[in-house]
Design a protein around this motif. Structure first.
Motif, mmCIF file in Angstrom:
data_model
loop_
_atom_site.group_PDB
_atom_site.id
_atom_site.type_symbol
_atom_site.label_atom_id
_atom_site.label_comp_id
_atom_site.label_asym_id
_atom_site.label_seq_id
_atom_site.Cartn_x
_atom_site.Cartn_y
_atom_site.Cartn_z
ATOM 1 N N ALA A 1 3.429 1.584 6.678
ATOM 2 C CA ALA A 1 2.331 2.095 7.518
ATOM 3 C C ALA A 1 1.143 1.639 6.489
ATOM 4 O O ALA A 1 1.229 1.064 5.808
ATOM 5 N N SER A 2 -0.006 2.355 6.952
ATOM 6 C CA SER A 2 -1.292 1.736 6.108
ATOM 7 C C SER A 2 -1.156 2.256 4.835
ATOM 8 O O SER A 2 -2.052 2.023 4.068
ATOM 9 N N PHE A 3 -0.578 3.321 4.629
ATOM 10 C CA PHE A 3 -0.537 3.967 3.299
ATOM 11 C C PHE A 3 0.378 3.375 2.334
ATOM 12 O O PHE A 3 1.244 2.758 2.788
ATOM 13 N N GLU A 4 0.066 3.498 1.027
ATOM 14 C CA GLU A 4 0.817 2.932 0.136
ATOM 15 C C GLU A 4 2.014 3.756 -0.573
ATOM 16 O O GLU A 4 1.889 5.154 -0.313
ATOM 17 N N LEU A 5 3.202 3.231 -0.764
ATOM 18 C CA LEU A 5 4.300 3.972 -1.169
ATOM 19 C C LEU A 5 4.860 3.459 -2.582
ATOM 20 O O LEU A 5 4.809 2.274 -2.855
ATOM 21 N N ASP A 6 5.194 4.274 -3.559
ATOM 22 C CA ASP A 6 5.824 3.639 -4.642
ATOM 23 C C ASP A 6 7.414 3.359 -4.357
ATOM 24 O O ASP A 6 7.661 3.719 -3.306
ATOM 25 N N ASP A 7 8.086 2.955 -5.220
ATOM 26 C CA ASP A 7 9.599 2.259 -5.071
ATOM 27 C C ASP A 7 10.321 3.358 -4.498
ATOM 28 O O ASP A 7 11.013 3.217 -3.622
ATOM 29 N N ALA A 8 10.292 4.479 -5.113
ATOM 30 C CA ALA A 8 11.102 5.627 -4.739
ATOM 31 C C ALA A 8 10.749 6.263 -3.260
ATOM 32 O O ALA A 8 11.410 6.426 -2.572
ATOM 33 N N GLU A 9 9.663 6.493 -3.169
ATOM 34 C CA GLU A 9 9.090 6.787 -1.755
ATOM 35 C C GLU A 9 9.350 5.806 -0.684
ATOM 36 O O GLU A 9 9.870 6.237 0.343
ATOM 37 N N ARG A 10 9.390 4.705 -1.373
ATOM 38 C CA ARG A 10 9.788 3.576 0.031
ATOM 39 C C ARG A 10 11.179 3.491 0.161
ATOM 40 O O ARG A 10 11.433 3.494 1.445
ATOM 41 N N GLN A 11 12.027 3.917 -0.448
ATOM 42 C CA GLN A 11 13.307 4.122 -0.381
ATOM 43 C C GLN A 11 13.496 5.057 0.582
ATOM 44 O O GLN A 11 14.534 5.100 1.581
ATOM 45 N N LEU A 12 12.751 6.148 0.326
ATOM 46 C CA LEU A 12 13.137 7.541 1.406
ATOM 47 C C LEU A 12 12.442 7.270 2.495
ATOM 48 O O LEU A 12 13.245 7.380 3.745
ATOM 49 N N THR B 1 6.082 13.758 -2.613
ATOM 50 C CA THR B 1 5.022 13.027 -2.207
ATOM 51 C C THR B 1 5.104 12.346 -0.798
ATOM 52 O O THR B 1 4.266 11.991 -0.236
ATOM 53 N N ALA B 2 6.409 11.537 -0.811
ATOM 54 C CA ALA B 2 6.828 10.923 0.533
ATOM 55 C C ALA B 2 6.410 11.861 1.762
ATOM 56 O O ALA B 2 5.797 11.353 2.568
ATOM 57 N N LEU B 3 6.904 12.944 1.590
ATOM 58 C CA LEU B 3 6.571 13.850 2.736
ATOM 59 C C LEU B 3 5.343 14.143 3.057
ATOM 60 O O LEU B 3 4.691 14.044 4.128
ATOM 61 N N ASP B 4 4.398 14.347 2.150
ATOM 62 C CA ASP B 4 2.962 14.564 2.095
ATOM 63 C C ASP B 4 2.290 13.402 2.739
ATOM 64 O O ASP B 4 1.170 13.544 3.904
ATOM 65 N N LYS B 5 2.839 11.972 2.410
ATOM 66 C CA LYS B 5 2.072 10.903 2.881
ATOM 67 C C LYS B 5 2.480 10.602 4.415
ATOM 68 O O LYS B 5 1.566 10.435 5.242
ATOM 69 N N LEU B 6 3.638 10.915 4.674
ATOM 70 C CA LEU B 6 4.213 10.736 6.169
ATOM 71 C C LEU B 6 3.438 11.972 7.007
ATOM 72 O O LEU B 6 2.880 11.476 8.033
ATOM 73 N N ARG B 7 3.237 13.232 6.468
ATOM 74 C CA ARG B 7 2.624 14.214 7.394
ATOM 75 C C ARG B 7 1.446 13.694 7.694
ATOM 76 O O ARG B 7 0.720 13.892 8.658
ATOM 77 N N ALA B 8 0.458 13.194 6.429
ATOM 78 C CA ALA B 8 -0.865 12.663 6.653
ATOM 79 C C ALA B 8 -0.818 11.572 7.628
ATOM 80 O O ALA B 8 -2.163 11.565 8.304
ATOM 81 N N GLY B 9 0.204 10.852 7.758
ATOM 82 C CA GLY B 9 0.067 9.793 8.559
ATOM 83 C C GLY B 9 0.143 10.180 10.034
ATOM 84 O O GLY B 9 -0.361 9.347 10.928
ATOM 85 N N GLY B 10 0.803 11.416 10.316
ATOM 86 C CA GLY B 10 0.637 11.702 11.607
ATOM 87 C C GLY B 10 1.204 10.946 12.743
ATOM 88 O O GLY B 10 2.510 10.697 12.627
ATOM 89 N N LYS B 11 0.564 10.514 13.617
ATOM 90 C CA LYS B 11 1.180 9.784 15.018
ATOM 91 C C LYS B 11 1.159 8.375 14.534
ATOM 92 O O LYS B 11 1.467 7.507 15.565
#
Ligand code: TRP
Ligand code: SF4
Length: 567
Positions: A274-285, A350-360
């Motif tokens: 998505a538009s936000f960045e992920l680190d390697d671990a977050e990306r796997q999740l 942190t992955a959860l935070d990013k996904l929640r902030a991503g919303g729809k």
């Protein structure tokens, strides 16, 4: 940082660990050492070359076990078969290129501080073998390093350089197909070093090499030069997998160069959802969430179509909240390049935070090109070069129809077309240091501990006859208990050099020794004779190589002025 270390045998070749402990025999007659006593591990290119425990190098520095990649090598060299080459970084890239007849290169360098000896022969052989396997081969004289870090005068350097090169040629280096150079004479290397140096700073040299306010500036320049040496094969023709065969003491240079190779790249290619960045671990999740939900969504119309599967960030967050990531495997690579098993549990919040902030916002897999060092024109050209659906942002481009591999190629091509290097990270292989013939380390200050390639063949014979062994006190005990081949410098001579490609010989010596059928007197006689023959033959070939060397475009009578060295 002690710049005047007494051991000048050239650590990349073979100083030797005084205290390696015994291990089990390998099927191929090489040796594998068991864990040694706990000891602080340090890799110091200018310090004394000793490694207490090779296994620690895997954990501490992220060097990988050669065994892991050995199967990818189609026809491995005997030093690989016998476990003398014990570690590597990303050698898979080289092995793959070799297997597929794609371009690859091998390069190593030699500090002309003394005579070449049997430890250097390992490295010569490694370069030559890669050349025979079809690689572009490079051998360089590290004269800037010898002058600045070891205080050698230019006259001494010229003389030693000649001796190294004669041995390299005598052992079979094809100088017409390959390239030999001295650091001080290679303008392209100097220019590349200058460029790479602009991406490194003093604090980093402090941390990596222990440099401090007393370190001379030219010594630092020689480090930058070495990083340029290591990447130089990729300037010739095109970027390609490149192996640097060295002793593990040179690993700090390899790690630094791998870093710099990345830092000068124009673009960084990553995967995103998505538009936000992920680190390697977050990306796997996020990938796990996406894969699970996309598969579910796909069931309705039977087909997974990224553009249509309507997975939103908030759905992925809901899925991830209930997901329990597998525990991380042993934290293997302390500061290795890319840990295979990032700590997923730690990344979950942190992955959860990013996904929640991503919303729809819909999740859609994509590759992302970041502008790292590109010129404006290069960035424009990259956008142009991306096929299929793409989205352009400030400082990055997302591509929806490219695989990661395709994206890497596009990024490299655009970079090269626009004045960049497009380097791949260099690979390396590491060999064990040979034990000195007198038991401790091999050191040029103890002539009996090593055999120079220039030694009179009779002296070579005598040194082997006088060597320490892993034998018992009496013949009787030897017959009863067997010898300790793993502790025996003479056995090492067979495995590292004297047996050449003949695995039967190493196996026989090993088995007969540990069974008690072999007594040291006869064993040494045999080894001593082989050593004499080797030296006779090698020195004959060195004479023949004189002519070859004279034809080469390398100046061994440099008119450099300078100081006589710090004696
Ligand atoms: N530093 C190496 C040594 O101590 C010599 C060297 C210079 C080198 N440039 C290199 C080794 C590039 C491998 C690759 O002997
Ligand atoms: Fe070493 Fe040979 Fe003696 Fe065995 S028999 S300990 S290999 S010298």
């Amino acid at each position: 940082m002690d710049e005047d270390t007494p051991d000048e045998t050239g650590p990349s070749a073979a100083g030797g660990p005084p205290d390696e402990t015994a291990g089990s025999p390998r099927a191929d007659g090489g040796t594998e050492r068991a864990d040694g006593p706990a000891e602080e591990v340090a890799l110091d290119p200018w310090g004394s070359a000793s490694v207490g425990d090779y296994a620690d190098l895997f954990e501490e520095f992220g060097i990988e076990a050669f065994d892991d990649v050995a199967d990818d090598v189609v026809d491995p060299h005997y030093l690989m078969r016998r476990g003398v080459i014990f570690g590597h970084r990303e050698y898979d890239a080289v092995a793959e290129a070799m297997a597929n007849d794609e371009p690859f290169a091998a390069l190593s360098g030699f500090m002309p501080t003394g005579d070449p000896h049997i430890g250097h022969k390992l490295v010569f052989d490694e370069i030559i073998w890669h050349q025979e396997q079809g690689g572009d081969a490079f051998g360089l004289i590290a004269d800037l390093e010898a002058h600045s870090a070891r205080g050698m005068s230019w006259n001494e350097i010229d003389e030693h350089a000649r001796n190294y090169l004669l041995s390299l040629l005598a052992l079979g280096f094809d100088a017409e197909a390959g390239e030999i150079y001295r650091q001080s004479d290679n303008r392209e290397v100097q220019d590349l070093g200058f460029e790479l140096g602009s991406k490194a700073n003093f604090s980093e040299f402090e941390a990596i090499y222990g440099f401090d306010g007393e370190t001379n500036i030219s010594h630092m320049q020689s480090v930058v030069t070495q990083t340029a040496d290591i990447l130089y094969p990729q300037l010739v023709d095109e970027p390609k997998p490149t192996v640097i065969p060295v002793g593990p003491d040179q690993d700090p240079h390899v790690r630094l160069t791998r870093d710099l190779a990345t830092r000068v790249r124009y673009f960084k290619v990553t995967e995103a959802f998505a538009s936000f960045e992920l680190d390697d671990a977050e990306r796997q999740l996020v990938r796990a969430a996406y894969d699970a939900l996309a598969a579910e969504g796909a069931r309705d119309d039977g087909e997974i179509d990224d553009a249509e599967t309507d997975v939103r960030c908030e759905d992925a967050a809901a899925w991830l909240a209930d997901y329990e990531p597998p525990a991380p495997a042993d934290a293997g690579e302390a500061d290795g390049d890319a840990p295979d098993t990032p700590d997923l549990a730690a990344a979950k919040p942190t992955a959860l935070d990013k996904l929640r902030a991503g919303g729809k916002e819909p999740l859609r897999p994509r590759v992302r090109f970041f502008d790292r060092n590109a010129t404006d024109e290069a960035f424009e050209a990259l956008i142009e070069a991306v096929d299929g659906e793409k989205r352009v942002f400030e400082g990055h481009v997302d591509a929806f129809d490219l695989t990661r591999g395709e994206a890497e190629s596009v990024a490299r091509e655009v970079e090269i077309d626009h004045g960049g290097f497009g380097f791949r990270q260099p690979s390396s292989i590491y060999h064990r240091f040979m034990t000195g013939l007198t038991g401790g380390k091999m050191s040029s200050s103890i002539p009996a501990s090593h055999i120079s390639l220039l030694d009179d063949p009779e002296d070579g014979y005598d040194k082997v006859k006088a060597a320490t062994t892993g034998g018992r006190d009496t013949a009787e005990k030897q017959r009863e208990l067997g010898g300790e081949a793993d502790e025996c410098p003479v056995y090492e001579l067979y495995a590292y050099l004297l047996a050449g490609d003949d695995d039967e010989l190493t196996k026989t010596v090993y088995a007969e020794c540990v069974n008690g059928e072999r007594l040291c007197g006869g064993c040494k006689e045999q080894a001593a004779e082989l050593m004499r023959e080797f030296l006779e033959d090698h020195q004959e070939k060195r004479e023949e190589a004189e002519e070859l060397l004279a034809e080469l475009d390398i100046d061994l009578d440099s008119d450099r002025r300078g100081t006589g060295g710090e004696h």
